[in-house]
Design an enzyme around this catalytic site. Sequence first.
Site, PDB file in Angstrom:
ATOM      1  N   ASP A 285      -7.166  72.551  16.347  1.00  0.00           N
ATOM      2  CA  ASP A 285      -5.940  72.178  17.068  1.00  0.00           C
ATOM      3  C   ASP A 285      -4.871  71.652  16.116  1.00  0.00           C
ATOM      4  OD1 ASP A 285      -7.601  72.744  19.191  1.00  0.00           O
ATOM      5  OD2 ASP A 285      -7.809  70.668  19.860  1.00  0.00           O
TER       6      ASP A 285
ATOM      7  N   ASP B 236      -5.651  68.110  14.307  1.00  0.00           N
ATOM      8  CA  ASP B 236      -4.375  67.638  14.870  1.00  0.00           C
ATOM      9  C   ASP B 236      -3.336  67.334  13.781  1.00  0.00           C
ATOM     10  OD1 ASP B 236      -5.792  67.848  17.193  1.00  0.00           O
ATOM     11  OD2 ASP B 236      -5.513  65.786  17.838  1.00  0.00           O
TER      12      ASP B 236
END
Length: 204
Positions: A141, A120
């Site tokens: 991600d 992230d």
Amino acid sequence: GSGQFNKVQAAVDSIANNSSEHIRIDIKAGTYTEKITIASRTNLCLVGEDATKSILTYNDSNAKVGSTSGSASVHVSANDFSATNLTIENSYGSGSQAVALRSTGQRQQFLNCRFVGYQDTLYTHNGSQYFRNCYVQGNTDYVFGGATAVLQNCEARNVEGGSAVTAPNTDSGTAYGIVFLGGKFTAVSAVKSGAVALGRPWGA
């Protein structure tokens, strides 16, 4: 040194809330270990000396603070913000969501910036952002969120194996989510070809 402030947050805090004046903050080469929040200040520009030498870093994570959003080293919640020649890093390492930049706002621009983390890394949370000639690294991600975010001539680099490079959460009524124009996807040698997906949906 000879600067007016020795912390980036102190320089930001010196600007009046809701100021519409165009203001530029020059950031000398160095490592600035601090959480930075930029809110209610439009038309602000941060300019580093060099993308590899002007480094904004912190090491919070979801595991530490109980929130992915709260883990961000730098949180920009302002319209018409721009930055160039900076590294924005979350130094927590692997094992938890740990955001380097959370960007919320319209018409944000990033030129020749580096976003360094693992899971992230770059949270394009909401609004519209434009990244040009930038570098972002992570494992899972590491470009994600609900904004319309254009990455032009950027490098996305897997420094570990993971599920996917991107996790868009674009509202169904929004035409575009995370858009790559040119650029390249790279990986360290330990990440085998075909092992990482380009993207996976996050939410509906």
